[in-house]
Design a protein around this motif. Structure first.
Motif, PDB file in Angstrom:
ATOM      1  N   ALA A  37      31.256  16.667   6.853  1.00  0.00           N
ATOM      2  CA  ALA A  37      31.345  18.084   6.890  1.00  0.00           C
ATOM      3  C   ALA A  37      30.426  18.854   6.242  1.00  0.00           C
ATOM      4  O   ALA A  37      30.093  19.890   6.524  1.00  0.00           O
ATOM      5  CB  ALA A  37      32.784  18.394   6.245  1.00  0.00           C
ATOM      6  N   LEU A  66      30.768  22.587  20.120  1.00  0.00           N
ATOM      7  CA  LEU A  66      30.489  21.911  18.948  1.00  0.00           C
ATOM      8  C   LEU A  66      29.083  22.397  18.437  1.00  0.00           C
ATOM      9  O   LEU A  66      28.337  22.637  18.997  1.00  0.00           O
ATOM     10  CB  LEU A  66      30.622  20.459  19.047  1.00  0.00           C
ATOM     11  N   LEU A 116      44.520  14.365   1.367  1.00  0.00           N
ATOM     12  CA  LEU A 116      44.689  13.912  -0.034  1.00  0.00           C
ATOM     13  C   LEU A 116      46.095  14.454  -0.575  1.00  0.00           C
ATOM     14  O   LEU A 116      46.810  13.651  -1.084  1.00  0.00           O
ATOM     15  CB  LEU A 116      43.520  14.349  -0.670  1.00  0.00           C
ATOM     16  N   LEU A 149      39.238   9.249  13.328  1.00  0.00           N
ATOM     17  CA  LEU A 149      38.629  10.179  12.627  1.00  0.00           C
ATOM     18  C   LEU A 149      37.875  11.049  13.231  1.00  0.00           C
ATOM     19  O   LEU A 149      37.712  12.370  13.013  1.00  0.00           O
ATOM     20  CB  LEU A 149      37.888   9.368  11.267  1.00  0.00           C
ATOM     21  N   LEU A 150      37.290  10.666  14.499  1.00  0.00           N
ATOM     22  CA  LEU A 150      36.420  11.475  15.352  1.00  0.00           C
ATOM     23  C   LEU A 150      37.018  12.722  15.679  1.00  0.00           C
ATOM     24  O   LEU A 150      36.792  13.740  15.679  1.00  0.00           O
ATOM     25  CB  LEU A 150      35.729  10.734  16.346  1.00  0.00           C
ATOM     26  N   PHE A 151      38.267  12.168  16.264  1.00  0.00           N
ATOM     27  CA  PHE A 151      39.046  13.371  16.838  1.00  0.00           C
ATOM     28  C   PHE A 151      39.678  14.260  15.854  1.00  0.00           C
ATOM     29  O   PHE A 151      39.845  15.377  16.032  1.00  0.00           O
ATOM     30  CB  PHE A 151      40.334  12.816  17.782  1.00  0.00           C
ATOM     31  N   LEU A 163      33.915  11.441   5.025  1.00  0.00           N
ATOM     32  CA  LEU A 163      34.311  12.950   5.711  1.00  0.00           C
ATOM     33  C   LEU A 163      33.737  14.005   4.919  1.00  0.00           C
ATOM     34  O   LEU A 163      33.321  14.931   5.757  1.00  0.00           O
ATOM     35  CB  LEU A 163      35.807  12.887   5.752  1.00  0.00           C
ATOM     36  N   MET A 189      41.012  20.066   5.914  1.00  0.00           N
ATOM     37  CA  MET A 189      41.798  19.002   6.668  1.00  0.00           C
ATOM     38  C   MET A 189      41.832  17.683   5.338  1.00  0.00           C
ATOM     39  O   MET A 189      42.635  17.105   5.248  1.00  0.00           O
ATOM     40  CB  MET A 189      41.078  18.545   7.852  1.00  0.00           C
ATOM     41  N   ILE A 190      40.366  17.542   5.125  1.00  0.00           N
ATOM     42  CA  ILE A 190      40.295  16.370   4.124  1.00  0.00           C
ATOM     43  C   ILE A 190      41.071  16.645   2.699  1.00  0.00           C
ATOM     44  O   ILE A 190      41.953  15.926   2.333  1.00  0.00           O
ATOM     45  CB  ILE A 190      38.814  16.492   3.526  1.00  0.00           C
ATOM     46  N   VAL A 235      34.352  24.044  24.766  1.00  0.00           N
ATOM     47  CA  VAL A 235      34.615  24.104  23.409  1.00  0.00           C
ATOM     48  C   VAL A 235      33.161  23.793  22.685  1.00  0.00           C
ATOM     49  O   VAL A 235      32.805  22.711  22.874  1.00  0.00           O
ATOM     50  CB  VAL A 235      35.677  23.294  22.746  1.00  0.00           C
ATOM     51  N   VAL A 255      37.393  21.751   8.208  1.00  0.00           N
ATOM     52  CA  VAL A 255      37.288  20.250   8.093  1.00  0.00           C
ATOM     53  C   VAL A 255      37.522  20.024   6.500  1.00  0.00           C
ATOM     54  O   VAL A 255      38.217  18.937   6.412  1.00  0.00           O
ATOM     55  CB  VAL A 255      35.908  19.775   8.629  1.00  0.00           C
ATOM     56  N   PHE A 256      36.849  20.663   5.835  1.00  0.00           N
ATOM     57  CA  PHE A 256      37.218  20.551   4.247  1.00  0.00           C
ATOM     58  C   PHE A 256      38.790  20.591   4.067  1.00  0.00           C
ATOM     59  O   PHE A 256      39.313  19.958   3.172  1.00  0.00           O
ATOM     60  CB  PHE A 256      36.456  21.420   3.471  1.00  0.00           C
ATOM     61  N   MET A 269      27.666  12.946  13.412  1.00  0.00           N
ATOM     62  CA  MET A 269      28.742  12.168  13.923  1.00  0.00           C
ATOM     63  C   MET A 269      28.418  10.862  14.269  1.00  0.00           C
ATOM     64  O   MET A 269      29.250   9.820  14.044  1.00  0.00           O
ATOM     65  CB  MET A 269      29.443  12.965  14.915  1.00  0.00           C
ATOM     66  N   TYR A 328      37.617  21.233  13.410  1.00  0.00           N
ATOM     67  CA  TYR A 328      36.605  21.932  13.304  1.00  0.00           C
ATOM     68  C   TYR A 328      36.773  23.083  14.464  1.00  0.00           C
ATOM     69  O   TYR A 328      36.554  24.220  14.390  1.00  0.00           O
ATOM     70  CB  TYR A 328      35.385  21.390  13.788  1.00  0.00           C
ATOM     71  N   THR A 329      37.251  22.687  15.565  1.00  0.00           N
ATOM     72  CA  THR A 329      37.108  23.791  16.659  1.00  0.00           C
ATOM     73  C   THR A 329      37.996  24.474  16.815  1.00  0.00           C
ATOM     74  O   THR A 329      38.165  25.662  17.502  1.00  0.00           O
ATOM     75  CB  THR A 329      37.323  22.827  18.026  1.00  0.00           C
ATOM     76  N   PHE A 357      36.129  26.926  14.892  1.00  0.00           N
ATOM     77  CA  PHE A 357      34.671  26.710  14.915  1.00  0.00           C
ATOM     78  C   PHE A 357      33.849  26.684  13.489  1.00  0.00           C
ATOM     79  O   PHE A 357      33.081  27.576  13.339  1.00  0.00           O
ATOM     80  CB  PHE A 357      34.034  27.671  15.902  1.00  0.00           C
ATOM     81  N   PHE A 366      26.362  18.417  15.431  1.00  0.00           N
ATOM     82  CA  PHE A 366      27.440  17.532  15.290  1.00  0.00           C
ATOM     83  C   PHE A 366      26.939  16.410  15.838  1.00  0.00           C
ATOM     84  O   PHE A 366      27.523  15.166  15.198  1.00  0.00           O
ATOM     85  CB  PHE A 366      28.377  18.103  16.445  1.00  0.00           C
ATOM     86  N   PHE A 392      28.021   8.890  11.027  1.00  0.00           N
ATOM     87  CA  PHE A 392      29.284   8.819  10.565  1.00  0.00           C
ATOM     88  C   PHE A 392      30.210   7.611  11.120  1.00  0.00           C
ATOM     89  O   PHE A 392      30.595   6.669  10.696  1.00  0.00           O
ATOM     90  CB  PHE A 392      30.085  10.060  10.857  1.00  0.00           C
ATOM     91  N   LEU A 393      30.280   7.581  12.448  1.00  0.00           N
ATOM     92  CA  LEU A 393      30.604   6.549  13.367  1.00  0.00           C
ATOM     93  C   LEU A 393      30.157   5.264  13.177  1.00  0.00           C
ATOM     94  O   LEU A 393      30.646   4.114  12.983  1.00  0.00           O
ATOM     95  CB  LEU A 393      30.753   6.894  14.945  1.00  0.00           C
ATOM     96  N   LEU A 397      48.567  12.314   1.192  1.00  0.00           N
ATOM     97  CA  LEU A 397      48.895  11.059   0.450  1.00  0.00           C
ATOM     98  C   LEU A 397      49.436  10.970  -0.958  1.00  0.00           C
ATOM     99  O   LEU A 397      50.268  10.201  -0.938  1.00  0.00           O
ATOM    100  CB  LEU A 397      47.113  10.571   0.402  1.00  0.00           C
ATOM    101  N   VAL A 428      38.417  15.114  13.006  1.00  0.00           N
ATOM    102  CA  VAL A 428      36.894  16.401  12.851  1.00  0.00           C
ATOM    103  C   VAL A 428      37.137  17.170  13.825  1.00  0.00           C
ATOM    104  O   VAL A 428      36.887  18.431  13.453  1.00  0.00           O
ATOM    105  CB  VAL A 428      35.749  15.483  12.321  1.00  0.00           C
ATOM    106  N   ILE A 429      37.031  16.732  15.114  1.00  0.00           N
ATOM    107  CA  ILE A 429      36.837  17.563  16.060  1.00  0.00           C
ATOM    108  C   ILE A 429      37.932  18.898  16.348  1.00  0.00           C
ATOM    109  O   ILE A 429      37.837  19.984  16.379  1.00  0.00           O
ATOM    110  CB  ILE A 429      36.459  17.012  17.550  1.00  0.00           C
ATOM    111  N   VAL A 479      33.237  24.575   9.634  1.00  0.00           N
ATOM    112  CA  VAL A 479      33.198  23.494   8.885  1.00  0.00           C
ATOM    113  C   VAL A 479      34.276  23.639   7.947  1.00  0.00           C
ATOM    114  O   VAL A 479      34.822  22.596   7.233  1.00  0.00           O
ATOM    115  CB  VAL A 479      31.718  22.876   8.388  1.00  0.00           C
ATOM    116  N   ASP A 508      26.672  21.403   9.855  1.00  0.00           N
ATOM    117  CA  ASP A 508      26.105  22.411  10.235  1.00  0.00           C
ATOM    118  C   ASP A 508      24.531  22.249  10.217  1.00  0.00           C
ATOM    119  O   ASP A 508      23.816  22.894  11.155  1.00  0.00           O
ATOM    120  CB  ASP A 508      26.656  23.714   9.187  1.00  0.00           C
TER     121      ASP A 508
END
Lengths: 159, 500
Positions: free
Chosen positions: A92, A146, B421, B396-398, A88, B416-417, A144, B413-414, A104, B404-405, B408, A100, A107-108, B424, B400-401, B410, A96
């Motif tokens: 991230a 990306l 943790l 995980l894909l969802f 992750l 979130m990560i 939206v 995203v950090f 991604m 991010y959104t 808008f 995306f 990543f996937l 956890l 990140v999206i 990144v 940029d």
């Protein structure tokens, strides 16, 4: 077997220590923000109260643990945590730059093919749908945006 | 009939094809989230908030509400067919639900659960309609000190009820409040805890925090003990319960509705508590109580009705007083705030049309779920056959999206990560997460009302005890917080509540 009471787990001590540290930091920082102004309560008052709470609760928790240590918590699957978190962070970090879709996609692919050991066909289909497909669905379907790549060459071809 | 007209207007607004579509999508997504064991309602609703950012407020909230109660339906399916609850609130259903599957009555169990959920949800929504106006008017009399006191009661209830240790629950609550304070202070305009980062001036993104703490940390603490399930959808014919099963379920549903509705009104009570108590009620009062545990239909009807009645009743304190009763509702409240709507008494004066459209959509959504759920059971079970590695990648894909959104960026995203943790670590230390979400959402409101109160009284804390309503509320809050010292035992159902 000794008859001494079991010791407090190290992870619990680290936890208590960190909460106490956050609390202390908050206490000090909020005094700087001003607890009281001529108009009434200042910006630091509420955080100060939270700092007091955190420090007090950490102390209470420590006392409770010393009296009767809690049972060992379930073990975390370290490999899973490291693999997911590192992937992750990398995602991230490059999103940029690469945009995306490309970031991604890889990543996937990593999670499906390398970690999940799915077949190439299903890995590729899901990775394409989740990266390029999701990009178009979000951009045009949901309005939206990306991120697209910052590299001009990739950018011009729509990535 | 003032209320009736308002409600009719609400139906008119909710019945536009867009809003119907949003309700439908919400029910669908909610059921899927409910079916998937790896992702709970809190993270599920938070994840989908970004999808609704560009929608109009009514549609967005309709969809998120539908997701919220849709999860309560979805959780049942895995409980009955697989013996693994999709949601904590359906955990108790596994006992008789799975026993019914083993004797070939899975279809009847699912149908009764869906009908019970519909009954419970609809009756609770009628309760919301009845309570909205009077409670809302009462709420308008509430000034900043009372509002503050009310939030103190809500938070102390949750802290007292969450998990095993109150000390840990207070830590969780305090952390949530601290996170909520990052950014520009709402009263004096001073930056707080931004560590010199401009990105933090607007505060930490609520969605990123919730997705991290609830979603990512859940995924990280996942252990590989569940193999891909071998599930079979019951065939269509077996979905129809027999006349006897209907007759046996009716009283259980009535009891479940009552229990869920009553508990749903109390902040800090989660749907799991309702379904556990409803099961307990069946054990005590059902005429077939000796069959419980061996596949008695009452053991499915009671708890499933209770948890949906609870889910809908829990919207009452949110709509009328602006107090979220559970973590999922707190996230929903966050979504209201993102859309520029303030839940609470003013909602009915300032955004009356939106409020009534949402309430009308609750009726529509419950009906949709009833229609969707039973015939589509084959589809839901096929989701369960998707291998976990694919699900993990898609979740995980969802995440990140979603992260991010929201801005808008990144950066989120950090965030979130990082919070994944933290979540956890909190799970590892057995610290309940629920108080944190609640204070995260309520923190700014609470601080504002505290400071407004003290400005009214020119710094005199006496304002909280000089006004009768706030005095009673503050007293109640203190009583709850000090209840461990008074040796008041809480019921066992609460200590074992898996949701907190």
């Amino acid at each position: 077997m000794t008859e001494r009471a079991p010791r407090v787990a190290p992870s619990v001590l680290v936890g208590i220590g960190s909460f106490a540290a956050v609390g202390t930091y908050t206490l000090i920082d909020s005094i700087g923000l001003g607890l009281w102004t001529s108009l009434g309560p200042g910006p630091g008052l509420f955080p100060f109260a939270m700092g007091v709470l955190l420090v007090a609760m950490s102390a209470l928790w420590l006392i409770q643990e010393l009296r009767s240590p809690s049972e060992a918590a379930a073990v975390v699957d370290r490999r899973l945590v490291i693999e997911v978190v590192v992937s992750l962070v990398i995602l991230a970090a490059v999103m940029d730059l690469l945009g995306f879709q490309l970031s991604m996609f890889f990543f996937l692919l990593y999670h499906l093919k390398l970690r999940g050991r799915r077949s190439w066909v299903s890995s590729l289909i899901i990775a394409v749908a989740g990266s390029f497909g999701a990009f178009y669905a979000f951009n045009y379907g949901l309005n939206v945006a990306l991120p697209v790549s910052a590299i001009p060459l990739l950018n011009t071809i729509g990535l | 009939m003032d209320i009736f007209n308002d409600l009719l207007g609400g139906f008119a607004a909710a019945m536009t094809w867009q809003n119907l579509l949003f309700a439908f999508l919400g029910c669908l997504l909610g059921t899927i989230i409910g079916v998937l064991p790896g992702i709970g309602p809190v993270a599920g609703v938070a994840l989908l908030i970004p999808l609704t950012l560009n929608m109009d407020a009514t549609g967005a909230i309709i969809m998120l509400c539908a997701i919220f109660y849709g999860t309560a339906y979805g959780g049942t399916i895995t409980s009955v067919l697989l013996n693994t609850p999709g949601e904590a609130a359906s955990a108790i259903t596994t006992i008789d639900g799975y026993a019914m599957t083993k004797i070939g009555k899975a279809g009847a169990a699912l149908t009764i659960a869906a009908v019970g959920s519909f009954v419970g949800g609809t009756i609770a929504t009628i309760g919301l309609v009845a309570a909205a106006k009077p409670l809302g008017e009462l709420g308008l009399l509430v000034g900043p000190p009372e509002f503050f006191a009310l939030m103190v009661v809500g938070i102390s209830l949750l802290v007292a009820l969450a998990g095993k240790s109150m000390v840990k629950a207070v830590i969780s609550g305090a952390l949530g409040l601290l996170i909520a304070m990052v950014g520009i202070d709402p009263v004096a305009g001073a930056p707080r805890f931004t560590f010199g980062m401009d990105r933090l001036l607007d505060g930490v993104s609520f969605v990123a925090v919730i997705v991290g703490v609830f979603g990512l940390s859940e995924l990280l603490s996942y252990r590989k003990d569940t193999a891909t399930a071998n599930v079979h959808a019951p065939n269509f014919r077996s979905l129809l319960p027999t006349g006897k099963e209907w007759r046996r379920s009716a009283p259980a549903m009535a009891r479940g509705t009552g229990i869920g509705f009553g508990l749903g009104l109390i902040p800090g009570m989660t749907g799991s508590v309702s379904s556990l108590l409803a099961y307990g009620a069946e054990k005590k009062f059902s005429r077939h109580r000796n069959e419980l545990g061996k596949g008695a239909i009452e053991g499915v009807a009671g708890p499933e009705t209770a948890n949906n009645s609870h889910a809908n009743a829990a919207l009452i304190p949110l709509f009328t007083l602006g107090i979220p009763a559970s973590p999922t509702i707190a996230v929903l409240m966050g979504a209201f705030l993102q859309q520029g709507l303030t839940p609470g008494p003013t909602l009915f004066t300032e955004n009356s049309e939106i409020a009534w459209a949402i309430i009308a959509s609750l009726f529509i959504g419950n009906l949709l779920l009833l229609v969707l759920n039973v015939p589509l059971v084959g589809l839901w079970t096929s989701i369960l056959r998707v291998p976990s590695s694919i699900l993990t990648a898609l979740i995980l894909l969802f995440m990140v999206i979603g992260a991010y959104t929201i801005n808008f960026s990144v950066f989120d995203v950090f965030v979130m990560i990082g919070f994944g943790l933290l979540g956890l670590a909190l799970r590892h230390l057995d610290i309940p997460l629920a108080p944190m979400v609640l204070t995260l959402v309520l923190g700014p409101l609470m601080e504002r009302s505290l400071r407004e109160s003290l400005e009214i009284s020119q710094g005199d804390f006496g304002i909280f005890v000089n006004r009768p309503i706030s005095m009673v509320l503050i007293g109640l809050g203190l009583l709850i917080l000090f209840s461990p010292l008074l040796k008041l035992r809480k019921p066992r159902a609460l200590t074992e509540d898996p949701e907190t």
